[in-house]
Design a protein around this motif. Structure first.
Motif, PDB file in Angstrom:
ATOM      1  N   LEU A 711     -30.004  14.896  59.387  1.00  0.00           N
ATOM      2  CA  LEU A 711     -29.214  15.118  58.185  1.00  0.00           C
ATOM      3  C   LEU A 711     -28.189  13.995  57.998  1.00  0.00           C
ATOM      4  CD1 LEU A 711     -28.553  18.950  58.573  1.00  0.00           C
ATOM      5  CD2 LEU A 711     -30.224  17.837  57.082  1.00  0.00           C
ATOM      6  N   GLU A 712     -28.151  13.474  56.763  1.00  0.00           N
ATOM      7  CA  GLU A 712     -27.184  12.430  56.434  1.00  0.00           C
ATOM      8  C   GLU A 712     -26.022  12.972  55.612  1.00  0.00           C
ATOM      9  OE1 GLU A 712     -29.336   9.335  54.548  1.00  0.00           O
ATOM     10  OE2 GLU A 712     -30.504   8.801  56.332  1.00  0.00           O
ATOM     11  N   ALA A 713     -26.281  14.103  54.950  1.00  0.00           N
ATOM     12  CA  ALA A 713     -25.231  14.711  54.123  1.00  0.00           C
ATOM     13  C   ALA A 713     -25.498  16.198  53.984  1.00  0.00           C
ATOM     14  CB  ALA A 713     -25.159  14.046  52.744  1.00  0.00           C
ATOM     15  N   LEU A 714     -24.466  16.930  53.645  1.00  0.00           N
ATOM     16  CA  LEU A 714     -24.590  18.370  53.456  1.00  0.00           C
ATOM     17  C   LEU A 714     -24.324  18.693  51.988  1.00  0.00           C
ATOM     18  CD1 LEU A 714     -22.582  19.642  56.559  1.00  0.00           C
ATOM     19  CD2 LEU A 714     -25.069  19.509  56.306  1.00  0.00           C
ATOM     20  N   PRO A 715     -25.117  19.617  51.428  1.00  0.00           N
ATOM     21  CA  PRO A 715     -24.850  20.001  50.033  1.00  0.00           C
ATOM     22  C   PRO A 715     -23.519  20.738  49.918  1.00  0.00           C
ATOM     23  CG  PRO A 715     -26.489  21.458  50.996  1.00  0.00           C
ATOM     24  CD  PRO A 715     -26.248  20.356  51.994  1.00  0.00           C
ATOM     25  N   GLU A 716     -22.812  20.466  48.851  1.00  0.00           N
ATOM     26  CA  GLU A 716     -21.523  21.116  48.651  1.00  0.00           C
ATOM     27  C   GLU A 716     -21.677  22.628  48.547  1.00  0.00           C
ATOM     28  OE1 GLU A 716     -18.615  19.732  48.789  1.00  0.00           O
ATOM     29  OE2 GLU A 716     -19.333  17.675  48.974  1.00  0.00           O
ATOM     30  N   GLU A 717     -22.864  23.069  48.085  1.00  0.00           N
ATOM     31  CA  GLU A 717     -23.101  24.498  47.919  1.00  0.00           C
ATOM     32  C   GLU A 717     -23.063  25.238  49.244  1.00  0.00           C
ATOM     33  OE1 GLU A 717     -24.777  22.322  44.484  1.00  0.00           O
ATOM     34  OE2 GLU A 717     -24.850  22.100  46.655  1.00  0.00           O
ATOM     35  N   LEU A 718     -23.276  24.506  50.347  1.00  0.00           N
ATOM     36  CA  LEU A 718     -23.271  25.160  51.659  1.00  0.00           C
ATOM     37  C   LEU A 718     -21.949  25.866  51.915  1.00  0.00           C
ATOM     38  CD1 LEU A 718     -24.462  25.685  54.505  1.00  0.00           C
ATOM     39  CD2 LEU A 718     -23.605  23.445  55.187  1.00  0.00           C
ATOM     40  N   PHE A 719     -20.881  25.328  51.396  1.00  0.00           N
ATOM     41  CA  PHE A 719     -19.557  25.850  51.691  1.00  0.00           C
ATOM     42  C   PHE A 719     -19.195  27.061  50.831  1.00  0.00           C
ATOM     43  CE2 PHE A 719     -19.649  21.289  52.654  1.00  0.00           C
ATOM     44  CZ  PHE A 719     -19.478  21.360  54.023  1.00  0.00           C
ATOM     45  N   SER A 735     -22.139  11.091  58.032  1.00  0.00           N
ATOM     46  CA  SER A 735     -21.095  10.057  58.016  1.00  0.00           C
ATOM     47  C   SER A 735     -19.750  10.625  57.567  1.00  0.00           C
ATOM     48  CB  SER A 735     -21.498   8.909  57.089  1.00  0.00           C
ATOM     49  OG  SER A 735     -21.747   9.388  55.779  1.00  0.00           O
ATOM     50  N   GLN A 736     -19.782  11.799  56.934  1.00  0.00           N
ATOM     51  CA  GLN A 736     -18.532  12.419  56.525  1.00  0.00           C
ATOM     52  C   GLN A 736     -18.733  13.920  56.412  1.00  0.00           C
ATOM     53  OE1 GLN A 736     -17.320  11.092  52.655  1.00  0.00           O
ATOM     54  NE2 GLN A 736     -19.141  11.846  51.625  1.00  0.00           N
ATOM     55  N   LEU A 737     -17.617  14.634  56.513  1.00  0.00           N
ATOM     56  CA  LEU A 737     -17.623  16.086  56.378  1.00  0.00           C
ATOM     57  C   LEU A 737     -16.772  16.434  55.166  1.00  0.00           C
ATOM     58  CD1 LEU A 737     -18.470  18.813  57.599  1.00  0.00           C
ATOM     59  CD2 LEU A 737     -16.360  18.796  58.923  1.00  0.00           C
ATOM     60  N   SER A 738     -17.390  17.182  54.256  1.00  0.00           N
ATOM     61  CA  SER A 738     -16.721  17.506  52.981  1.00  0.00           C
ATOM     62  C   SER A 738     -15.426  18.270  53.218  1.00  0.00           C
ATOM     63  CB  SER A 738     -17.654  18.336  52.099  1.00  0.00           C
ATOM     64  OG  SER A 738     -16.972  18.792  50.949  1.00  0.00           O
ATOM     65  N   PRO A 739     -14.404  17.978  52.450  1.00  0.00           N
ATOM     66  CA  PRO A 739     -13.152  18.748  52.555  1.00  0.00           C
ATOM     67  C   PRO A 739     -13.322  20.218  52.217  1.00  0.00           C
ATOM     68  CG  PRO A 739     -12.820  16.691  51.352  1.00  0.00           C
ATOM     69  CD  PRO A 739     -14.302  16.849  51.508  1.00  0.00           C
ATOM     70  N   HIS A 740     -14.458  20.554  51.538  1.00  0.00           N
ATOM     71  CA  HIS A 740     -14.691  21.945  51.172  1.00  0.00           C
ATOM     72  C   HIS A 740     -14.948  22.818  52.398  1.00  0.00           C
ATOM     73  CE1 HIS A 740     -15.548  19.896  47.291  1.00  0.00           C
ATOM     74  NE2 HIS A 740     -14.951  20.984  46.783  1.00  0.00           N
ATOM     75  N   VAL A 741     -15.056  22.177  53.554  1.00  0.00           N
ATOM     76  CA  VAL A 741     -15.238  22.962  54.765  1.00  0.00           C
ATOM     77  C   VAL A 741     -14.053  23.907  54.970  1.00  0.00           C
ATOM     78  CG1 VAL A 741     -14.129  21.323  56.323  1.00  0.00           C
ATOM     79  CG2 VAL A 741     -15.907  22.835  57.200  1.00  0.00           C
ATOM     80  N   GLY A 742     -12.919  23.575  54.366  1.00  0.00           N
ATOM     81  CA  GLY A 742     -11.742  24.426  54.488  1.00  0.00           C
ATOM     82  C   GLY A 742     -11.907  25.774  53.828  1.00  0.00           C
ATOM     83  N   ALA A 743     -12.955  25.899  52.984  1.00  0.00           N
ATOM     84  CA  ALA A 743     -13.196  27.186  52.319  1.00  0.00           C
ATOM     85  C   ALA A 743     -13.811  28.207  53.268  1.00  0.00           C
ATOM     86  CB  ALA A 743     -14.095  26.982  51.095  1.00  0.00           C
ATOM     87  N   LEU A 744     -14.287  27.764  54.418  1.00  0.00           N
ATOM     88  CA  LEU A 744     -14.937  28.676  55.376  1.00  0.00           C
ATOM     89  C   LEU A 744     -13.863  29.301  56.254  1.00  0.00           C
ATOM     90  CD1 LEU A 744     -17.991  26.421  56.384  1.00  0.00           C
ATOM     91  CD2 LEU A 744     -17.852  28.135  54.554  1.00  0.00           C
ATOM     92  N   ARG A 745     -13.176  30.304  55.698  1.00  0.00           N
ATOM     93  CA  ARG A 745     -12.050  30.909  56.386  1.00  0.00           C
ATOM     94  C   ARG A 745     -12.467  31.624  57.672  1.00  0.00           C
ATOM     95  NH1 ARG A 745      -7.652  28.701  53.748  1.00  0.00           N
ATOM     96  NH2 ARG A 745      -7.975  28.774  51.481  1.00  0.00           N
ATOM     97  N   ALA A 746     -13.717  32.130  57.722  1.00  0.00           N
ATOM     98  CA  ALA A 746     -14.165  32.918  58.886  1.00  0.00           C
ATOM     99  C   ALA A 746     -14.730  32.041  60.001  1.00  0.00           C
ATOM    100  CB  ALA A 746     -15.213  33.940  58.449  1.00  0.00           C
ATOM    101  N   LEU A 747     -14.799  30.727  59.765  1.00  0.00           N
ATOM    102  CA  LEU A 747     -15.426  29.838  60.748  1.00  0.00           C
ATOM    103  C   LEU A 747     -14.658  29.853  62.064  1.00  0.00           C
ATOM    104  CD1 LEU A 747     -17.841  27.848  60.803  1.00  0.00           C
ATOM    105  CD2 LEU A 747     -16.187  26.003  60.365  1.00  0.00           C
ATOM    106  N   SER A 748     -15.381  30.120  63.156  1.00  0.00           N
ATOM    107  CA  SER A 748     -14.750  30.143  64.487  1.00  0.00           C
ATOM    108  C   SER A 748     -15.391  29.138  65.445  1.00  0.00           C
ATOM    109  CB  SER A 748     -14.849  31.551  65.090  1.00  0.00           C
ATOM    110  OG  SER A 748     -16.202  31.937  65.237  1.00  0.00           O
ATOM    111  N   ARG A 749     -16.542  28.593  65.049  1.00  0.00           N
ATOM    112  CA  ARG A 749     -17.179  27.578  65.908  1.00  0.00           C
ATOM    113  C   ARG A 749     -17.817  26.522  65.019  1.00  0.00           C
ATOM    114  NH1 ARG A 749     -22.094  28.145  70.337  1.00  0.00           N
ATOM    115  NH2 ARG A 749     -21.801  26.063  71.241  1.00  0.00           N
TER     116      ARG A 749
END
Length: 796
Positions: A711-719, A735-749
């Protein structure tokens, strides 16, 4: 005189070697000592006294040199000679040196060689006899075996275990067959009883003192731990020594050779001594050309020791004859009896140890020699050849080593939460195990020949039993106990036909796990014992090489809920029997060589979980038929060769867990997003280059594994998957991680190691459940996060 002790080195042996000397060898040894004394006595006389005394012969007649010494005196003037002798004898006009010269010369030329060398011959022949007798004690190829045998024999004779074993079977012979807890003890007791075993006196003693027999102390009170370990080492030594010695017959051959050599030597000595013994003469005529030196050429000599030597010769010949007769008897004994075979039949009958094996070759020969010394040695030695005796000793040592306190230290909870005692690679099962009444699970691995004693019934909380390469026998009286208590049974063996039959009669079993192979010729039929008795069986696991689902599985079709078939790569062909398992909820077909999803699976209406791990699946077009399995929530298709996922995967709306890792996927269908019930998706270890945006529709997704892809990129819809708790993205090419990862409030790992990231978005601080321990990333990237974000992650 020359001391006889100087010749000790020729016959010096270890005192313990006397047990290998039968009576004829002892007699021969005394005879050689007597013959040696004769030779040494004669040699001493030869050295310390004059050998011969010679007087010149006044030549008064012709051919005097050919006449006996009695005729050398002049007969014509006897009165004159008498007068001369009466006054001062004949004058010879010789000095002392001339007499010595004549004595030596006549001794070397006139005296017969037998008369000269008789004592030396006796010494030489006797030494040869001594060497022949003890040669096998000195020869490297035989002495090592003899020393080893004598060492083991002495230890076996003195071992307290020998005394205990013999006294125990003696008591059993008096009491008759006695029921004991151990099968080994039962065998010995039964073999050692019967009519006529004990004498009348012993019978009367038993009748008179019955209480003394009953209260005989047990084995444990008579042997301490050290003595038990020594006896155990002796069993191993005897076993290895027997294996080594029974392979050859060098001792037997060497003994025959030295005996034949002694017989040949005896015949040669006897013949030439009888011929030459008359050559020992008191008067010897000597004719030497010494006229120019002494004035005389003819002498009359006196062999001073001739009379004594002749008596010693006849005495020596007598000893040689007796010695030769013992050698001839030895040959008769060697060839008349089968000495390369030794039977312990009498010992078996006397002791009751019916499993004492017969021995052969050198081992048998040495035991025959031991019997000539004392048969008690072989009787006590036989105790260490008995497997029943060895099993008793092992049991004793086990009980000493594994005390209840030590066993309690090994107790721990297993995966099912039961209090488990695991024992591995022991020579037997300690009796002390059955004192731990709190045990709920008993795991026995690599323990040979287990026989459960009546004490098993003391484990009142036992629910699980595992026998891993541990063949076990169960008395009929204990089958009822296990039938009522046991819930889980695990058996692992080389072949399934080694599974104890009593396992299939445990009616209370809820889980049965079997592991073993069918014989190659029976693998296709895959015949398994009937399971009809297992009325409560819910879980059946079979790891083998079956060619089809065993027919006996249908015996439990009405109540079986979980079936696991692990075939180790062998192809499972016939699966039609699965259709009858109407109550089946979980099915595992692992390493069964499947190339397609079996159609019989689609008939299982109650199926909730399906695992097809490690097969040869390339296409899963049949996945559409899973819509008939309305209760299916978990589908494991991992470790196959699947290249694509068909679009009609959307029909599996009730699916909650989908495992597709370790395949050959390069893309995922967009219709996968329609599996709205999906909670876990594992597509790691594939070749994915991208994800479809529709993955964002999986609103119930909590676990997503994408590790080891491309994988080279992740779809924004994933978040948009707000319920995500675990996101594994390691070893990709991100090469980068979308800032939208912050929307995953339940993420623990979150796993990010092995990518091309240069920085982490500070929005990770919005993932309230994400802590430092749950963030798997390179240290440099973690340190690049703002301090407040790091402080927040490091908070407890």
């Amino acid at each position: 005189m020359i001391p006889v002790a100087e010749f000790k080195q020729f016959t010096e042996q270890q005192p313990a070697f006397k047990v290998l000397k039968p009576w004829w060898d002892v007699l021969a040894e005394y005879l050689t000592v007597a013959m040696l004394m004769i030779g040494v006595f004669g040699c001493t006389l030869q050295v310390t006294q004059d050998k011969i005394i010679c007087l010149p012969n006044h030549e008064l007649q012709e051919n005097l040199s050919e006449a006996p010494c009695q005729q050398l005196l002049p007969r014509g003037i006897p009165e004159q000679i008498g007068a001369l002798q009466e006054v001062k004898g004949l004058k010879n006009n010789l000095d002392l040196q001339q007499y010595s010269f004549i004595n030596q010369l006549c001794y070397e030329t006139a005296l017969h060689w037998y008369a000269k060398y008789f004592p030396y011959l006796v010494v030489i022949h006797t030494l040869i006899f001594m060497v022949c007798t003890s040669f096998w004690f000195k020869f490297p190829g035989t002495s090592s075996k003899i020393e080893h045998f004598i060492s083991i024999l002495g230890k076996c004779f003195d071992s307290p275990w020998t005394t205990r074993a013999l006294s125990e079977v003696s008591g059993e012979n008096q009491k008759g067959p006695a029921a004991t807890g151990r099968a080994a003890a039962t065998t010995v007791a039964t073999a050692g009883t019967g009519p006529g075993k004990a004498g009348e006196g012993e019978k009367e003693k038993v009748l008179a003192e019955p209480e003394k027999v009953v209260t005989e102390p047990p084995v444990v009170t008579l042997l301490d731990k050290k003595e038990g370990e020594q006896a155990k080492a002796l069993f191993e030594k005897v076993k290895k020594f027997r294996m080594h010695v029974e392979q050859g017959d060098i001792l037997y051959t060497m003994y025959i050779r030295q005996t034949v050599l002694k017989v040949c030597k005896f015949l040669a000595i006897l013949v030439y001594n009888l011929v030459y013994v008359e050559k020992i003469s008191f008067l010897v005529a000597c004719r030497v050309e010494t006229s120019e030196v002494t004035g005389y050429a003819s002498f009359c000599c006196n062999h001073t020791k001739a009379h004594l030597f002749s008596k010693l010769a006849f005495c020596y010949i007598s000893f040689v004859c007796i010695y030769g007769l013992t050698c001839i008897y030895t040959l008769y004994w060697l060839f008349h009896r089968p000495l390369k075979e030794y039977s312990f039949r009498s010992v078996r009958e006397e002791t009751g140890m019916g499993d004492i094996p017969d021995v052969k070759n050198d081992f048998a020969f040495m035991l025959h020699l031991i019997d000539q010394y004392d048969s008690l040695y072989s009787k006590r030695f036989a105790v260490f050849l008995s497997e029943v005796s060895e099993s008793r000793l092992k049991q004793l040592n086990l009980n000493h080593e594994w005390t209840p306190e030590k066993l309690r230290q090994k107790l721990q909870r297993n995966a099912a939460g039961r209090l488990e005692l695991a024992l591995c690679m022991l020579p037997g099962l300690p009796d002390t195990v059955f004192e731990l009444s709190e045990v709920e699970s008993l795991r026995l691995e690599a323990i040979c020949d287990i026989t459960f004693p009546p004490g098993l019934s003391q484990l009142v909380h036992l629910q699980e039993l595992s026998l891993l390469h541990s063949p076990a026998r169960l008395p009929f009286s204990l089958q009822v106990f296990l039938r009522d208590h046991l819930k889980v049974m695990r058996v692992k063996c080389e072949e399934l036909r080694e599974v104890p039959l009593w396992v299939f009669g445990l009616r209370g079993l809820e889980e049965l796990h079997l592991e073993g192979l069918f014989p190659q010729e029976l693998a296709r039929a895959a015949t398994l014992e009937s399971l009809r008795e297992l009325k409560q069986l819910k879980v059946l696991s079979l790891r083998s090489n079956a060619g089809k689902v065993p027919a006996s599985v249908t015996d439990v079709a009405g109540h079986l809920q979980r079936l696991s078939l692990h075939n180790d790569g062998a192809r499972l062909v016939a699966l039609n029997s699965l259709k009858k398992l109407a109550a089946l909820r979980e099915l595992e077909l692992v390493a069964c060589g499947l190339e397609r999803i079996p159609h019989a699976v689609f008939s299982l209406g109650a199926l909730q979980e399906l695992d097809l791990k490690d097969n040869h699946l390339r296409s899963i077009e049949e996945i559409l038929s899973f819509q008939h399995c309305r209760k299916l929530v978990t589908l494991r298709l991992w470790h196959n060769q699947i290249a694509y996922v068909p679009e009609h995967v959307r029909k599996l709306r009730s699916l909650e867990q989908l495992y597709l890792s370790y395949n050959k996927l390069e893309t995922l269908p967009s219709q996968l997003g329609l599996c709205s019930g999906l909670r876990l998706l594992d597509v790691s270890h594939n070749g994915l280059h991208s994800l479809p945006p529709e993955v964002g529709l999986l609103q119930n997704l909590q676990h997503l594994a994408l590790s080891y892809n491309a994988l080279e990129a992740l779809p924004e819809e994933l978040f948009f998957c707000r319920k995500l708790r675990t996101l594994l993205l390691g070893d990709n090419q991100l090469s980068q991680l979308s800032p939208h990862v912050g929307a995953l409030r339940a993420l623990s790992r979150l796993e990010l190691k092995g990518n091309r990231l240069e920085a982490l978005p500070e929005e990770l601080g919005n993932c309230g459940g994400l802590k430092k321990a749950g963030l798997l990333v390179e240290d440099t990237l973690y340190q690049g996060l703002p301090a407040e974000v790091r402080d927040k992650m490091e908070e407890e």
